[in-house]
Design a protein around this motif. Sequence first.
Motif, PDB file in Angstrom:
ATOM      1  N   HIS A 212     -24.790   4.903  15.685  1.00  0.00           N
ATOM      2  CA  HIS A 212     -24.851   6.316  16.098  1.00  0.00           C
ATOM      3  C   HIS A 212     -23.990   7.187  15.190  1.00  0.00           C
ATOM      4  O   HIS A 212     -24.424   8.255  14.742  1.00  0.00           O
ATOM      5  CB  HIS A 212     -24.357   6.480  17.545  1.00  0.00           C
ATOM      6  CG  HIS A 212     -25.249   5.845  18.560  1.00  0.00           C
ATOM      7  ND1 HIS A 212     -24.814   5.532  19.838  1.00  0.00           N
ATOM      8  CD2 HIS A 212     -26.542   5.455  18.506  1.00  0.00           C
ATOM      9  CE1 HIS A 212     -25.803   4.993  20.509  1.00  0.00           C
ATOM     10  NE2 HIS A 212     -26.856   4.935  19.742  1.00  0.00           N
ATOM     11  N   LEU A 213     -22.769   6.746  14.949  1.00  0.00           N
ATOM     12  CA  LEU A 213     -21.837   7.534  14.133  1.00  0.00           C
ATOM     13  C   LEU A 213     -22.353   7.669  12.694  1.00  0.00           C
ATOM     14  O   LEU A 213     -22.254   8.744  12.090  1.00  0.00           O
ATOM     15  CB  LEU A 213     -20.449   6.882  14.147  1.00  0.00           C
ATOM     16  CG  LEU A 213     -19.779   6.784  15.527  1.00  0.00           C
ATOM     17  CD1 LEU A 213     -18.435   6.071  15.421  1.00  0.00           C
ATOM     18  CD2 LEU A 213     -19.601   8.163  16.147  1.00  0.00           C
ATOM     19  N   LEU A 216     -25.329  10.175  12.697  1.00  0.00           N
ATOM     20  CA  LEU A 216     -24.857  11.562  12.817  1.00  0.00           C
ATOM     21  C   LEU A 216     -24.292  12.054  11.483  1.00  0.00           C
ATOM     22  O   LEU A 216     -24.508  13.212  11.095  1.00  0.00           O
ATOM     23  CB  LEU A 216     -23.789  11.672  13.917  1.00  0.00           C
ATOM     24  CG  LEU A 216     -24.301  11.580  15.351  1.00  0.00           C
ATOM     25  CD1 LEU A 216     -23.131  11.590  16.341  1.00  0.00           C
ATOM     26  CD2 LEU A 216     -25.251  12.736  15.654  1.00  0.00           C
ATOM     27  N   TYR A 242     -20.351  16.131  23.384  1.00  0.00           N
ATOM     28  CA  TYR A 242     -20.425  14.672  23.231  1.00  0.00           C
ATOM     29  C   TYR A 242     -19.823  13.993  24.452  1.00  0.00           C
ATOM     30  O   TYR A 242     -20.434  13.087  25.045  1.00  0.00           O
ATOM     31  CB  TYR A 242     -19.688  14.237  21.955  1.00  0.00           C
ATOM     32  CG  TYR A 242     -19.836  12.764  21.634  1.00  0.00           C
ATOM     33  CD1 TYR A 242     -20.839  12.324  20.770  1.00  0.00           C
ATOM     34  CD2 TYR A 242     -18.987  11.809  22.194  1.00  0.00           C
ATOM     35  CE1 TYR A 242     -20.991  10.975  20.471  1.00  0.00           C
ATOM     36  CE2 TYR A 242     -19.127  10.456  21.903  1.00  0.00           C
ATOM     37  CZ  TYR A 242     -20.123  10.046  21.039  1.00  0.00           C
ATOM     38  OH  TYR A 242     -20.270   8.703  20.766  1.00  0.00           O
ATOM     39  N   GLY A 287     -30.504   8.935  19.010  1.00  0.00           N
ATOM     40  CA  GLY A 287     -29.567   7.916  19.464  1.00  0.00           C
ATOM     41  C   GLY A 287     -30.225   6.893  20.367  1.00  0.00           C
ATOM     42  O   GLY A 287     -30.002   5.677  20.236  1.00  0.00           O
ATOM     43  N   CYS A 370     -25.226  10.860  21.207  1.00  0.00           N
ATOM     44  CA  CYS A 370     -25.718  10.957  19.832  1.00  0.00           C
ATOM     45  C   CYS A 370     -26.887  11.939  19.758  1.00  0.00           C
ATOM     46  O   CYS A 370     -26.961  12.773  18.842  1.00  0.00           O
ATOM     47  CB  CYS A 370     -26.136   9.580  19.326  1.00  0.00           C
ATOM     48  SG  CYS A 370     -26.781   9.549  17.644  1.00  0.00           S
ATOM     49  N   THR A 373     -25.430  15.584  20.128  1.00  0.00           N
ATOM     50  CA  THR A 373     -24.663  16.008  18.954  1.00  0.00           C
ATOM     51  C   THR A 373     -25.573  16.207  17.750  1.00  0.00           C
ATOM     52  O   THR A 373     -25.357  17.111  16.928  1.00  0.00           O
ATOM     53  CB  THR A 373     -23.572  14.976  18.628  1.00  0.00           C
ATOM     54  OG1 THR A 373     -22.801  14.720  19.813  1.00  0.00           O
ATOM     55  CG2 THR A 373     -22.643  15.478  17.544  1.00  0.00           C
TER      56      THR A 373
END
Length: 393
Positions: A212-213, A216, A242, A287, A370, A373
């Motif tokens: 996910h990170l 993004l 978030y 996500g 996710c 964001t």
Amino acid sequence: MSFFKRFGEFGLILQLLLGIAAGVAVGLTANTGVMEVVVSLKYVLGQFIFYTVPLVIIAFIAPAIVRLGRNASSMLFTGVGFAYLSAVGAASMAAIAGYVFIPHLSIATKVDALHELPEVLFKLNIPPVMSVMTALITALVFGLATVWTKAETFEHIFNDFERIMMQVVSRIIIPILPFFIATTFAGLAYEGTLTKQLPVFLKVVLIVILGHLIWLTVLYTIAGLISKRNPLEVLRHYSPAYLTAVGTMSSAATLPVSLECAARSKVLSKSVVEFMVPLGATVHLCGSVLTETFFAMTISMMLYGTLPSVGTMCLFIALFGIFAIGAPGVPGGTVMASLGIVVGVLQFDPAGVALLLAIFALQDSFGTACNVTGDGALALMLEGIFNKDKKMH
């Protein structure tokens, strides 16, 4: 069930947790006679759930196509296009990671089980009215044809059918899911598979959150390049949204906070924020798609002893992007909408479906966070395309 409604979005998660706990307890202590009842119950519940899948596909996808056609605009189709590409990109990254990491997770396959499950005592066969792929093509053809012919009668029929199937999902499917999942986990615990796989699932959840990170980061980098504006000026305002999404597990419930966060950014205009953020809450599920793709590959290795082929995953990902856009904003809607391709393309049986539903639902708060964001990145992309020369507030 009214007790669980007090917990709002957490109600389903709590029911699933109780179902898993009860199933594990039964599976670890039950004798063959009890397990015969359990596997028979699982068979009947699975038959009903699979019967509803083609109906849900038509009810969710066809009206979504009609609504998009009725409200055609360049910004709408661009926003939906970005949402589709984001979902496909996230799923593709998850699939690549799956091929790289899953073979090294020491997954014990089903052949290593300690006990054989007993035969089903009672079989109630409820065949679906059509296959899942037939349902998808039917939804696409009738949805597009309704737009082309401006057939208002069919538009009303599809909208009514959507409301009907939403009630079926919320009043029947969602309430029986905890029981279906309990019977599945009872079987896994009885076989001895579950105790071997728990460390694997913990690793998988951590890999997914890291994914996910990374996604993004990719989205906001692309948004910065398209808009020629600083993506951190959007991202730095999104932490409340978030955290709210992690807590509510709902893009819709997080929407007021998302709008407030995006509005604080100096590089986003009010018109784009008020358009893309609500639209993203409906159609942008990067996500959730990333999560389900990686989990599906893990479960395929665990239960069936092999990863899906590259061709199978390409078809799954291409269709999943469409299903994600058409999924309704109800608890369990995303998973139910994707169930058709999980069965039709990946060839999952009821045990695989139940395991996917359970694991996905229990950690979907991070997937939702996710999704939410990522909407800020899509808004920044639209800003760069449609408000290229406008100065921001």
